[in-house]
Design a protein around this motif. Structure first.
Motif, PDB file in Angstrom:
ATOM      1  N   LEU A 163       0.842  -1.190   0.000  1.00  0.00           N
ATOM      2  CA  LEU A 163       0.000   0.000   0.000  1.00  0.00           C
ATOM      3  C   LEU A 163       0.878   1.240   0.000  1.00  0.00           C
ATOM      4  CD1 LEU A 163      -2.673   1.618   0.399  1.00  0.00           C
ATOM      5  CD2 LEU A 163      -2.412   1.199   2.869  1.00  0.00           C
ATOM      6  N   VAL A 164       0.611   2.154  -0.939  1.00  0.00           N
ATOM      7  CA  VAL A 164       1.286   3.453  -0.984  1.00  0.00           C
ATOM      8  C   VAL A 164       0.206   4.515  -0.856  1.00  0.00           C
ATOM      9  CG1 VAL A 164       2.869   4.944  -2.247  1.00  0.00           C
ATOM     10  CG2 VAL A 164       3.009   2.458  -2.530  1.00  0.00           C
ATOM     11  N   SER A 165       0.325   5.404   0.140  1.00  0.00           N
ATOM     12  CA  SER A 165      -0.738   6.372   0.405  1.00  0.00           C
ATOM     13  C   SER A 165      -0.179   7.693   0.896  1.00  0.00           C
ATOM     14  CB  SER A 165      -1.725   5.790   1.434  1.00  0.00           C
ATOM     15  OG  SER A 165      -1.094   5.658   2.706  1.00  0.00           O
ATOM     16  N   GLU A 166      -1.073   8.659   1.050  1.00  0.00           N
ATOM     17  CA  GLU A 166      -0.761   9.980   1.592  1.00  0.00           C
ATOM     18  C   GLU A 166       0.303  10.708   0.776  1.00  0.00           C
ATOM     19  OE1 GLU A 166      -2.471  11.393   3.856  1.00  0.00           O
ATOM     20  OE2 GLU A 166      -3.612   9.658   4.575  1.00  0.00           O
ATOM     21  N   GLY A 167       0.143  10.723  -0.531  1.00  0.00           N
ATOM     22  CA  GLY A 167       1.144  11.387  -1.369  1.00  0.00           C
ATOM     23  C   GLY A 167       2.348  10.488  -1.587  1.00  0.00           C
ATOM     24  N   TYR A 196      -2.850   4.712  -3.464  1.00  0.00           N
ATOM     25  CA  TYR A 196      -4.069   5.429  -3.089  1.00  0.00           C
ATOM     26  C   TYR A 196      -3.743   6.916  -2.952  1.00  0.00           C
ATOM     27  CZ  TYR A 196      -8.601   6.134  -0.798  1.00  0.00           C
ATOM     28  OH  TYR A 196      -9.877   6.542  -0.479  1.00  0.00           O
ATOM     29  N   GLY A 197      -4.101   7.671  -3.991  1.00  0.00           N
ATOM     30  CA  GLY A 197      -3.802   9.102  -4.006  1.00  0.00           C
ATOM     31  C   GLY A 197      -4.814   9.890  -3.218  1.00  0.00           C
ATOM     32  N   ASN A 198      -4.721   9.807  -1.914  1.00  0.00           N
ATOM     33  CA  ASN A 198      -5.731  10.378  -1.023  1.00  0.00           C
ATOM     34  C   ASN A 198      -5.274  11.680  -0.362  1.00  0.00           C
ATOM     35  OD1 ASN A 198      -3.779   8.954   0.470  1.00  0.00           O
ATOM     36  ND2 ASN A 198      -5.196   8.568   2.160  1.00  0.00           N
ATOM     37  N   SER A 199      -4.345  12.368  -1.008  1.00  0.00           N
ATOM     38  CA  SER A 199      -3.800  13.601  -0.446  1.00  0.00           C
ATOM     39  C   SER A 199      -3.888  14.715  -1.479  1.00  0.00           C
ATOM     40  CB  SER A 199      -2.336  13.371  -0.045  1.00  0.00           C
ATOM     41  OG  SER A 199      -1.693  14.583   0.270  1.00  0.00           O
ATOM     42  N   SER A 200      -3.897  15.948  -1.009  1.00  0.00           N
ATOM     43  CA  SER A 200      -3.833  17.084  -1.929  1.00  0.00           C
ATOM     44  C   SER A 200      -2.480  17.139  -2.633  1.00  0.00           C
ATOM     45  CB  SER A 200      -4.084  18.391  -1.172  1.00  0.00           C
ATOM     46  OG  SER A 200      -3.134  18.562  -0.139  1.00  0.00           O
ATOM     47  N   GLN A 201      -1.472  16.485  -2.059  1.00  0.00           N
ATOM     48  CA  GLN A 201      -0.166  16.354  -2.714  1.00  0.00           C
ATOM     49  C   GLN A 201      -0.235  15.173  -3.674  1.00  0.00           C
ATOM     50  OE1 GLN A 201       2.957  15.030  -0.121  1.00  0.00           O
ATOM     51  NE2 GLN A 201       4.583  15.573  -1.532  1.00  0.00           N
ATOM     52  N   THR A 225      -4.064  -1.589  -8.370  1.00  0.00           N
ATOM     53  CA  THR A 225      -4.931  -0.421  -8.479  1.00  0.00           C
ATOM     54  C   THR A 225      -4.167   0.867  -8.245  1.00  0.00           C
ATOM     55  OG1 THR A 225      -6.775  -1.723  -7.603  1.00  0.00           O
ATOM     56  CG2 THR A 225      -7.037   0.659  -7.604  1.00  0.00           C
ATOM     57  N   LEU A 226      -4.432   1.844  -9.109  1.00  0.00           N
ATOM     58  CA  LEU A 226      -4.053   3.237  -8.874  1.00  0.00           C
ATOM     59  C   LEU A 226      -5.341   4.032  -8.832  1.00  0.00           C
ATOM     60  CD1 LEU A 226      -1.364   1.987  -9.928  1.00  0.00           C
ATOM     61  CD2 LEU A 226      -0.897   4.180 -11.037  1.00  0.00           C
ATOM     62  N   SER A 227      -5.556   4.791  -7.772  1.00  0.00           N
ATOM     63  CA  SER A 227      -6.800   5.536  -7.620  1.00  0.00           C
ATOM     64  C   SER A 227      -6.528   6.880  -6.971  1.00  0.00           C
ATOM     65  CB  SER A 227      -7.799   4.736  -6.767  1.00  0.00           C
ATOM     66  OG  SER A 227      -9.020   5.428  -6.633  1.00  0.00           O
ATOM     67  N   ALA A 251      -8.046   4.514 -11.816  1.00  0.00           N
ATOM     68  CA  ALA A 251      -9.387   5.002 -11.525  1.00  0.00           C
ATOM     69  C   ALA A 251      -9.418   6.476 -11.123  1.00  0.00           C
ATOM     70  CB  ALA A 251     -10.013   4.154 -10.409  1.00  0.00           C
ATOM     71  N   GLY A 252     -10.609   7.034 -11.227  1.00  0.00           N
ATOM     72  CA  GLY A 252     -10.844   8.401 -10.788  1.00  0.00           C
ATOM     73  C   GLY A 252     -12.272   8.592 -10.312  1.00  0.00           C
ATOM     74  N   PHE A 253     -12.454   9.661  -9.540  1.00  0.00           N
ATOM     75  CA  PHE A 253     -13.783  10.099  -9.099  1.00  0.00           C
ATOM     76  C   PHE A 253     -14.429   9.172  -8.079  1.00  0.00           C
ATOM     77  CE2 PHE A 253     -13.302  11.366 -13.650  1.00  0.00           C
ATOM     78  CZ  PHE A 253     -12.967  12.692 -13.412  1.00  0.00           C
ATOM     79  N   TYR A 254     -13.610   8.610  -7.198  1.00  0.00           N
ATOM     80  CA  TYR A 254     -14.124   7.782  -6.111  1.00  0.00           C
ATOM     81  C   TYR A 254     -13.901   8.439  -4.745  1.00  0.00           C
ATOM     82  CZ  TYR A 254     -15.167   3.915  -9.214  1.00  0.00           C
ATOM     83  OH  TYR A 254     -15.716   3.129 -10.214  1.00  0.00           O
ATOM     84  N   ASP A 255     -13.757   9.756  -4.736  1.00  0.00           N
ATOM     85  CA  ASP A 255     -13.581  10.509  -3.485  1.00  0.00           C
ATOM     86  C   ASP A 255     -12.374  10.027  -2.691  1.00  0.00           C
ATOM     87  OD1 ASP A 255     -15.874  12.068  -4.008  1.00  0.00           O
ATOM     88  OD2 ASP A 255     -17.163  10.510  -3.147  1.00  0.00           O
ATOM     89  N   ALA A 256     -11.318   9.659  -3.406  1.00  0.00           N
ATOM     90  CA  ALA A 256     -10.085   9.287  -2.714  1.00  0.00           C
ATOM     91  C   ALA A 256      -9.531  10.473  -1.939  1.00  0.00           C
ATOM     92  CB  ALA A 256      -9.050   8.784  -3.718  1.00  0.00           C
ATOM     93  N   CYS A 257      -9.573  11.631  -2.547  1.00  0.00           N
ATOM     94  CA  CYS A 257      -9.158  12.861  -1.862  1.00  0.00           C
ATOM     95  C   CYS A 257     -10.280  13.877  -2.046  1.00  0.00           C
ATOM     96  CB  CYS A 257      -7.846  13.382  -2.441  1.00  0.00           C
ATOM     97  SG  CYS A 257      -7.832  13.564  -4.239  1.00  0.00           S
ATOM     98  N   GLU A 258     -10.568  14.624  -1.015  1.00  0.00           N
ATOM     99  CA  GLU A 258     -11.787  15.423  -1.015  1.00  0.00           C
ATOM    100  C   GLU A 258     -11.565  16.902  -1.283  1.00  0.00           C
ATOM    101  OE1 GLU A 258     -13.766  14.646   2.634  1.00  0.00           O
ATOM    102  OE2 GLU A 258     -14.184  12.539   2.158  1.00  0.00           O
ATOM    103  N   THR A 259     -10.416  17.445  -0.937  1.00  0.00           N
ATOM    104  CA  THR A 259     -10.222  18.892  -1.095  1.00  0.00           C
ATOM    105  C   THR A 259      -8.885  19.186  -1.773  1.00  0.00           C
ATOM    106  OG1 THR A 259      -9.217  19.062   1.113  1.00  0.00           O
ATOM    107  CG2 THR A 259     -11.597  19.425   0.956  1.00  0.00           C
TER     108      THR A 259
END
Length: 450
Positions: A163-167, A196-201, A225-227, A251-259
């Motif tokens: 798992l790779v996350s938070e930028g 998991y691209g769940n950061s604004s970075q 998966t890349l999202s 993938a895109g548009f699954y609310d991985a990052c919100e702002t």
């Protein structure tokens, strides 16, 4: 006689030259490895982990650390740790980063040995869901590990191999073997590898190459998966097979990052992969539905899918979006061999009018052969709903069904373009044609057909 002497002298010269080359290469390889083994004592930039070590040691080849986590906590930019063969039952969290100036932090299998990150007896808890977890890290190499047997039957837990996350940026996953990651619940999720691209970075400069990913029990999720907020990647020369859902998903548009982010995977290449035997037919989440694509661009944009061999999945290549009002766009799917899949070889657009769609994608120079094996009416190419201004050019299609070779669901959509596609229909499915076998050899002999 003169001709024979010339040939003899030439052969002798070539033989001697090759012997010299072999000697120089082996000498260079020996010296290079000797430098690696000695470097720990010289500059402390090379370290070692072994089952016979202790985390209280210095991490040298003669006094190695015991855990990979100790290395993860200790390494600095430019450092490399060689992990000796053996079994390591631990969750590894990597938060230290390398740098452009000082170099990567590298986690590598010791040459000729296979370190195994074993999850069989580990318990997934909050914060520990992946055998390797890279969190907001940069300039990391992970190479040569076997990663296996992390499982749960709890739908609220989410096992993952890597798992790779938070930028994060400049992440390389190379030559790893990921298998038997499982969520056995009826509503569960699991991944082999997840960025998991769940950061604004944004995540960027990702390289996923030569990995073997198989026998995963995935629930509603995917093998690789890349999202989310990811900009710039290559997925190449991987073997992804015998999983009970999608092979590769961007993938895109699954609310991985919100702002303050672009929640869409973009600007990448998926090439020279072998993707096969991935099916949701026995996945309890799908209740017998054969829905798993080999390669799925789901809401992503500006991606090349080229020179892949995709066979025996539910679908071959899928370009779509599952979110209403969103599109998979500007995808180039070219030079792929898409063979013997249960449904369509290539399927684009939303599964219904309430899904998203596919816009301005180009499908060109592919070979599609004997797909729709379950005879569900998909044909070789299916254009579903909300699909507009897509182009299908110079594809070669072999089909054992003379009807519905190209299926279009929306009778009112006339903006999709079909040009110079060659279609061959057969009463019975023959063996692979010479064109297909030559194409496959070209792909895996690394001959780029651009």
């Amino acid at each position: 006689m003169l001709e024979l002497n010339v040939k003899g002298n030439l052969l002798s010269y070539i033989y001697i030259k090759n012997v010299i080359k072999a000697f120089l290469f082996s000498t260079f390889a020996f010296l290079a490895f000797s430098q690696h083994t000695d470097a720990a004592n010289l500059d402390k930039s090379i370290f070692y982990v072994s089952n016979n070590g202790s985390d209280s040691y210095d991490g040298t080849i003669d006094a190695p650390w015991r855990t990979i986590q100790k290395a993860a906590d200790s390494l600095k930019p430019g450092d490399t740790v060689y992990v000796r063969g053996g079994t390591y039952a631990e969750f590894v969290s990597i938060t230290n980063s390398g740098s452009k100036e000082e170099g990567y932090i590298s986690f590598k299998a010791f040459p000729g040995e296979i370190p195994v990150l074993e999850g069989e007896n580990l318990t997934i808890k909050s914060g520990n869901r992946a055998l390797f977890h890279l969190e907001n890290t940069h300039y990391i190499i992970l190479k040569g590990f076997e990663i296996r047997n992390l499982s749960t039957d709890d739908s609220k837990k989410y096992p993952t191999g890597i798992l790779v996350s938070e930028g994060g940026s400049n992440i390389q996953l190379l030559n790893n073997h990921v298998h038997h990651i499982k969520n056995m619940s009826k509503k569960g999720n699991a991944h082999g590898i997840l960025f998991y691209g769940n950061s604004s970075q944004k995540m960027s400069d990702i390289k996923i190459e030569n990995n073997n990913i198989h026998h995963l029990t995935l629930g509603s999720s995917e093998s690789l998966t890349l999202s989310g907020n990811i900009d710039g990647f290559t997925i190449s020369r991987n073997s992804i097979h015998h999983n009970n859902n999608i092979g590769i998903d961007v993938a895109g548009f699954y609310d991985a990052c919100e702002t303050n982010c672009l929640d869409q995977v973009r600007n990448g290449t998926i090439s020279y992969n072998k993707v096969y035997d991935n099916s949701s037919g026995k996945n309890p989440v799908y209740r017998g539905s054969h829905s798993a694509a080999g390669i799925y661009a789901d809401g992503s944009t500006n991606i090349e899918i080229k020179n892949n061999f995709i066979y025996n999945n539910d679908f071959g290549i899928e370009l779509a979006s599952e979110n209403y009002g969103k599109q998979t766009s500007y995808i180039s799917a070219k030079n792929n061999v898409v063979y013997n899949n249960n449904g369509a070889g290539i399927i684009i657009g939303g599964a219904s009018v309430s899904n998203g769609g596919a816009y301005k994608n180009v499908v060109t120079n592919n070979i599609l052969s004997f797909n729709d094996q379950l005879k569900e009416g998909y044909g070789e190419i299916t254009v579903q709903w909300n699909a507009s201004e897509n182009q299908f050019i110079n594809n070669v299609i072999y089909s054992k069904n003379k009807k519905n070779i190209i299926q279009q669901n929306d009778p009112n959509e006339n903006s999709n373009l079909f040009i110079n596609n060659s279609i061959y229909a057969f009463e019975k499915q023959p063996s692979l044609t010479k064109r297909i076998t030559t194409k496959i050899k070209n792909i895996f002999n690394e001959k780029d057909d651009d």
